[in-house]
Design a protein around this motif. Sequence first.
Motif, PDB file in Angstrom:
ATOM      1  N   LYS A 107     -45.881  23.427  22.079  1.00  0.00           N
ATOM      2  CA  LYS A 107     -45.605  22.762  20.802  1.00  0.00           C
ATOM      3  C   LYS A 107     -44.649  21.583  20.965  1.00  0.00           C
ATOM      4  O   LYS A 107     -44.623  20.689  20.142  1.00  0.00           O
ATOM      5  CB  LYS A 107     -44.958  23.752  19.831  1.00  0.00           C
ATOM      6  N   PHE A 108     -43.868  21.643  22.017  1.00  0.00           N
ATOM      7  CA  PHE A 108     -42.824  20.630  22.195  1.00  0.00           C
ATOM      8  C   PHE A 108     -42.969  19.972  23.558  1.00  0.00           C
ATOM      9  O   PHE A 108     -43.430  20.578  24.515  1.00  0.00           O
ATOM     10  CB  PHE A 108     -41.431  21.270  22.082  1.00  0.00           C
ATOM     11  N   ASP A 147     -38.083  18.331  15.360  1.00  0.00           N
ATOM     12  CA  ASP A 147     -39.291  17.566  15.058  1.00  0.00           C
ATOM     13  C   ASP A 147     -39.447  16.383  15.988  1.00  0.00           C
ATOM     14  O   ASP A 147     -40.559  15.885  16.202  1.00  0.00           O
ATOM     15  CB  ASP A 147     -39.246  17.071  13.607  1.00  0.00           C
ATOM     16  N   LEU A 184     -41.794  17.483  18.861  1.00  0.00           N
ATOM     17  CA  LEU A 184     -43.146  17.999  18.579  1.00  0.00           C
ATOM     18  C   LEU A 184     -44.203  17.178  19.295  1.00  0.00           C
ATOM     19  O   LEU A 184     -44.089  15.963  19.423  1.00  0.00           O
ATOM     20  CB  LEU A 184     -43.420  17.994  17.073  1.00  0.00           C
TER      21      LEU A 184
END
Length: 137
Positions: free
Chosen positions: A99-100, A133, A136
Amino acid sequence: MSDSLKYFKSLNNIRTLRAIAREMPLESLQEIHDKFNTVVDERREDENQARAQLEAHSQKIAKYIKLLEGEGLSLDDIVTAKTPSKTSNRTKRAARPAKFQYKDENGEIKTWTGQGRTPAVIKKALGEGKDMDDFLI
């Protein structure tokens, strides 16, 4: 080797024993002889008990082997028999998608699923005020 064991090894020499015996009164030698015989008898009894226990154990094993053979089984059948285990029925779950994404200290791009320990680079960036975020994919 302990000092007492060295001492007893020297007593195994007949010349040493004779030299010690010449310097001791006969009553003391007789007392030592009696005590030593007691110790030897106790040790002999311990050995006999251990031998009897081993024999009883061997007889039990032979009894069960005979029982297995009477049932048409061998000892190898028992040893190699598999019992179902809880873990053998489980399937391995698929790897989680990343995800990151971040750059490590060497400038290489790395990914993280968001599970487990937070990578040091991300932790440091969060401490400097960045947001998750920002990483991401």
